[in-house]
Scaffold this active site. Structure first.
Site, PDB file in Angstrom:
ATOM      1  N   CYS A  10      -3.406  46.993  16.381  1.00  0.00           N
ATOM      2  CA  CYS A  10      -2.470  47.427  15.288  1.00  0.00           C
ATOM      3  C   CYS A  10      -3.343  47.984  14.152  1.00  0.00           C
ATOM      4  O   CYS A  10      -4.736  48.339  14.545  1.00  0.00           O
ATOM      5  CB  CYS A  10      -2.101  46.195  14.756  1.00  0.00           C
ATOM      6  SG  CYS A  10      -3.187  44.903  13.841  1.00  0.00           S
ATOM      7  N   ASN A  13      -6.094  45.304  11.837  1.00  0.00           N
ATOM      8  CA  ASN A  13      -6.458  44.320  12.815  1.00  0.00           C
ATOM      9  C   ASN A  13      -6.883  43.066  11.936  1.00  0.00           C
ATOM     10  O   ASN A  13      -7.766  42.079  12.040  1.00  0.00           O
ATOM     11  CB  ASN A  13      -7.916  44.742  13.588  1.00  0.00           C
ATOM     12  CG  ASN A  13      -8.407  43.471  14.392  1.00  0.00           C
ATOM     13  OD1 ASN A  13      -9.724  43.233  14.462  1.00  0.00           O
ATOM     14  ND2 ASN A  13      -7.539  42.765  15.139  1.00  0.00           N
ATOM     15  N   CYS A  15      -3.755  41.492  10.572  1.00  0.00           N
ATOM     16  CA  CYS A  15      -2.264  40.621  10.485  1.00  0.00           C
ATOM     17  C   CYS A  15      -1.747  40.547  12.013  1.00  0.00           C
ATOM     18  O   CYS A  15      -1.814  39.491  12.404  1.00  0.00           O
ATOM     19  CB  CYS A  15      -1.100  41.457   9.866  1.00  0.00           C
ATOM     20  SG  CYS A  15      -1.697  41.861   7.835  1.00  0.00           S
ATOM     21  N   ARG A  16      -0.958  41.686  12.565  1.00  0.00           N
ATOM     22  CA  ARG A  16      -0.431  41.565  13.671  1.00  0.00           C
ATOM     23  C   ARG A  16      -1.335  41.324  15.037  1.00  0.00           C
ATOM     24  O   ARG A  16      -0.801  40.326  15.743  1.00  0.00           O
ATOM     25  CB  ARG A  16       0.405  42.735  13.892  1.00  0.00           C
ATOM     26  CG  ARG A  16       1.655  42.919  12.988  1.00  0.00           C
ATOM     27  CD  ARG A  16       2.374  44.164  12.953  1.00  0.00           C
ATOM     28  NE  ARG A  16       1.237  45.203  12.550  1.00  0.00           N
ATOM     29  CZ  ARG A  16       1.361  46.639  12.362  1.00  0.00           C
ATOM     30  NH1 ARG A  16       2.461  47.005  12.744  1.00  0.00           N
ATOM     31  NH2 ARG A  16       0.498  47.398  11.850  1.00  0.00           N
ATOM     32  N   SER A  17      -2.235  42.225  15.302  1.00  0.00           N
ATOM     33  CA  SER A  17      -2.924  42.134  16.279  1.00  0.00           C
ATOM     34  C   SER A  17      -3.983  40.530  16.658  1.00  0.00           C
ATOM     35  O   SER A  17      -3.840  39.910  17.652  1.00  0.00           O
ATOM     36  CB  SER A  17      -3.818  43.367  16.825  1.00  0.00           C
ATOM     37  OG  SER A  17      -4.877  43.431  15.590  1.00  0.00           O
ATOM     38  N   ASP A 127       5.051  45.956   9.806  1.00  0.00           N
ATOM     39  CA  ASP A 127       3.831  45.724   9.384  1.00  0.00           C
ATOM     40  C   ASP A 127       4.013  44.696   8.214  1.00  0.00           C
ATOM     41  O   ASP A 127       4.471  45.014   7.234  1.00  0.00           O
ATOM     42  CB  ASP A 127       3.016  46.967   8.991  1.00  0.00           C
ATOM     43  CG  ASP A 127       1.681  46.718   8.634  1.00  0.00           C
ATOM     44  OD1 ASP A 127       1.163  45.394   8.413  1.00  0.00           O
ATOM     45  OD2 ASP A 127       0.800  47.598   8.936  1.00  0.00           O
TER      46      ASP A 127
HETATM   47  P1  4NP Z   1      -1.946  44.853  10.478  1.00  0.00           P
HETATM   48  O1  4NP Z   1      -1.642  45.220   8.863  1.00  0.00           O
HETATM   49  O2  4NP Z   1      -2.058  46.287  11.025  1.00  0.00           O
HETATM   50  O3  4NP Z   1      -0.843  44.170  11.132  1.00  0.00           O
HETATM   51  O4  4NP Z   1      -3.428  44.376  10.539  1.00  0.00           O
HETATM   52  C1  4NP Z   1      -2.348  45.989   8.097  1.00  0.00           C
HETATM   53  C2  4NP Z   1      -3.519  45.472   7.436  1.00  0.00           C
HETATM   54  C3  4NP Z   1      -4.200  46.436   6.564  1.00  0.00           C
HETATM   55  C4  4NP Z   1      -3.750  47.622   6.465  1.00  0.00           C
HETATM   56  C5  4NP Z   1      -2.493  48.015   6.946  1.00  0.00           C
HETATM   57  C6  4NP Z   1      -1.959  47.368   7.847  1.00  0.00           C
HETATM   58  N1  4NP Z   1      -4.365  48.755   5.512  1.00  0.00           N
HETATM   59  O5  4NP Z   1      -3.815  49.782   5.332  1.00  0.00           O
HETATM   60  O6  4NP Z   1      -5.310  48.347   5.115  1.00  0.00           O
END
Ligand code: 4NP
Length: 159
Positions: A10, A13, A15-17, A127
């Site tokens: 994702c 890295n 939240c989702r993955s 997200d």
């Molecule tokens: P993830 O969520 O891709 O599911 O881990 C996010 C975590 C951080 C950010 C974006 C999405 N960020 O822009 O820092």
């Protein structure tokens, strides 16, 4: 023993993955097939480098007895790509980002997570970093990941 190598990807890295990694590890453990799998998760960005899962993701994983100890965000590497059998992305933007960096010979490894769910082709796992719907992330992963494992098990047993 040859392992099936699964890489969840994702943007951050955190939240989702990591949630996908943890759910998949739990499923393989519960089925007694963990030894046949190498399961990891990485980011397309370096935004969250070194950070543990987001507090909202931690709370959701705690609710479902999912372990994320020792997980820290890191960006995908060329070695991750060549090592993986399945690269499973969470949304269309992850997919588009990876298409830019994955060598042609490895493009067949690349998938969108919800594509495996009947009627959900092309659906992104939104997200939760923006929506705070960590429950929705869990629900979508819980719907799609058993189908991925079923497919991988069929291929592993045939091979
Ligand atoms: P993830 O969520 O891709 O599911 O881990 C996010 C975590 C951080 C950010 C974006 C999405 N960020 O822009 O820092």
């Amino acid at each position: 023993m040859t392992k099936t190598k699964v890489l969840f990807v994702c943007l951050g890295n955190i939240c989702r993955s990591p949630m996908a990694e943890s759910i998949f590890k739990k499923m393989t453990s519960e089925k007694g097939i963990a030894d046949y799998y190498q399961i990891n998760s990485v980011a397309t960005s370096s935004e969250e480098l070194g950070n543990p899962p987001h507090p909202g993701a931690q709370a959701e994983m705690d609710r479902h007895q999912l372990n994320y100890n020792g997980h820290y965000s890191r960006p995908i590497t060329a070695a991750d790509i060549s090592n993986a059998d399945y690269i499973i992305t969470m949304d269309e933007s992850n997919l588009a980002d990876l298409k830019q960096i994955i060598p042609n010979r490895d493009l067949s490894k690349l998938h969108l997570c919800m594509d495996i769910v009947p009627g959900q082709k092309g659906t992104s796992i939104v997200d939760p970093w923006y929506t705070h719907r960590f429950d929705k992330t869990y629900q979508m992963l819980n719907q799609s990941l058993p189908l991925w494992l079923k497919k991988m098990e069929k291929i592993r047993k045939e091979g």
